[in-house]
Design a protein around this motif. Structure first.
Motif, PDB file in Angstrom:
ATOM      1  N   ALA A 174      47.432  30.407  20.556  1.00 48.46           N
ATOM      2  CA  ALA A 174      47.186  29.611  19.345  1.00 48.46           C
ATOM      3  C   ALA A 174      48.434  28.806  18.974  1.00 48.46           C
ATOM      4  CB  ALA A 174      46.817  30.536  18.192  1.00 48.46           C
ATOM      5  N   GLU A 175      48.244  27.771  18.180  1.00 44.88           N
ATOM      6  CA  GLU A 175      49.399  27.026  17.683  1.00 44.88           C
ATOM      7  C   GLU A 175      50.234  27.949  16.795  1.00 44.88           C
ATOM      8  OE1 GLU A 175      48.744  22.946  16.403  1.00 44.88           O
ATOM      9  OE2 GLU A 175      50.420  23.206  15.005  1.00 44.88           O
ATOM     10  N   GLY A 176      51.515  27.931  17.006  1.00 42.82           N
ATOM     11  CA  GLY A 176      52.403  28.853  16.293  1.00 42.82           C
ATOM     12  C   GLY A 176      52.528  30.189  17.024  1.00 42.82           C
ATOM     13  N   GLY A 177      51.767  30.328  18.123  1.00 37.43           N
ATOM     14  CA  GLY A 177      51.754  31.589  18.869  1.00 37.43           C
ATOM     15  C   GLY A 177      52.903  31.706  19.857  1.00 37.43           C
ATOM     16  N   ARG A 178      53.155  32.928  20.274  1.00 39.23           N
ATOM     17  CA  ARG A 178      54.260  33.210  21.199  1.00 39.23           C
ATOM     18  C   ARG A 178      53.761  34.056  22.360  1.00 39.23           C
ATOM     19  NH1 ARG A 178      59.111  32.847  18.262  1.00 39.23           N
ATOM     20  NH2 ARG A 178      60.119  34.536  19.362  1.00 39.23           N
TER      21      ARG A 178
END
Ligand code: SAH
Length: 218
Positions: A174-178
């Protein structure tokens, strides 16, 4: 609770607390991660003949040619994944004995973990059921494909080394995911991949030693 859980001697809560102190000295700072390692009885994931060594800074065999990572690497990868923030949905590739998944259950709301070796997954299921962790879901599958039906994930952690990052996994970040994974074959390094609004940011970190990522299920 049975003594299998609470442990005695080398598998006791005191031994586990000493492990956590050692992790602090080794540089782990995230209190949420340290609390998770303090809470999860690592010895129940390890066969009885080796369980007295469960809290040492070593990796141990878990059968089928696979190993459980040493405590520091479990803590380090968890800390990198959390980055001091809340984790909602996490995917782990390579359940193994289930220990890392149990640790993740304490730092993320939902944990999905996939394993390609069916009998290993069956053993992990038994250990995780004993600990009654309702937010961990296991699946017998080839993790190279990720778990599209459950994604996107705000954290992805890989417990086996790949020569390249599986594109399916990047798609499920996801966007913001790591995402944190070991990359390489003979020589491996931990790699952190962050999906920002501007795209992927990759950072290579310290050298590590993991079993190789395999394709297909067995
Ligand atoms: N996190 C585990 C470490 C297990 S070792 C633990 O706490 O015990 C790495 C695991 O990755 C092995 O069990 C291996 O079977 C699994 N694995 C390797 N390639 C895989 C793949 N493509 N999909 C799912 N699991 C895989």
């Amino acid at each position: 609770m049975s003594t299998r859980h609470t442990g005695i001697g080398m598998t006791s809560q005191r031994t586990r607390a000493r492990m956590v102190e050692r992790l602090r000295q080794l540089g782990i700072k995230d209190e949420v991660v340290l609390a998770a390692l303090n809470a999860i009885p690592r010895h129940i994931f390890i066969e009885e003949a080796l369980s007295s060594r469960a809290y040492e800074e070593i990796s141990l065999p878990i059968g089928f040619g696979q190993t459980i990572s040493n405590p520091y690497i479990v803590a380090r990868m968890s800390e990198l994944l959390r980055a001091g923030g809340e984790l909602h949905k996490v995917l782990e590739i390579g359940t193994g004995c289930g220990y890392q998944a149990a640790v993740l259950s304490r730092i993320a709301k939902e944990v999905y973990s996939v394993e390609r070796i069916a009998p290993l997954l069956a053993k992990a299921r038994v250990s995780l059921r004993e600990l009654r962790l309702p937010n961990v879901r296991l699946k017998h599958a080839d993790g190279c494909m990720g778990l599209p039906e459950a994604g996107p994930f705000d954290g992805i952690i890989m417990a086996a080394a790949a020569t390249h990052v599986p594109p399916e996994l990047l798609q499920q970040l996801a966007e913001g995911g790591r995402m944190i994974l070991p990359i390489g074959s003979a020589e491996q390094r931990l790699r952190l991949i962050e999906r920002t609004a501007d795209g992927l940011v990759e950072t290579d970190l310290e050298p590590v030693k993991f079993v190789p990522l395999m394709q297909g299920v067995s």
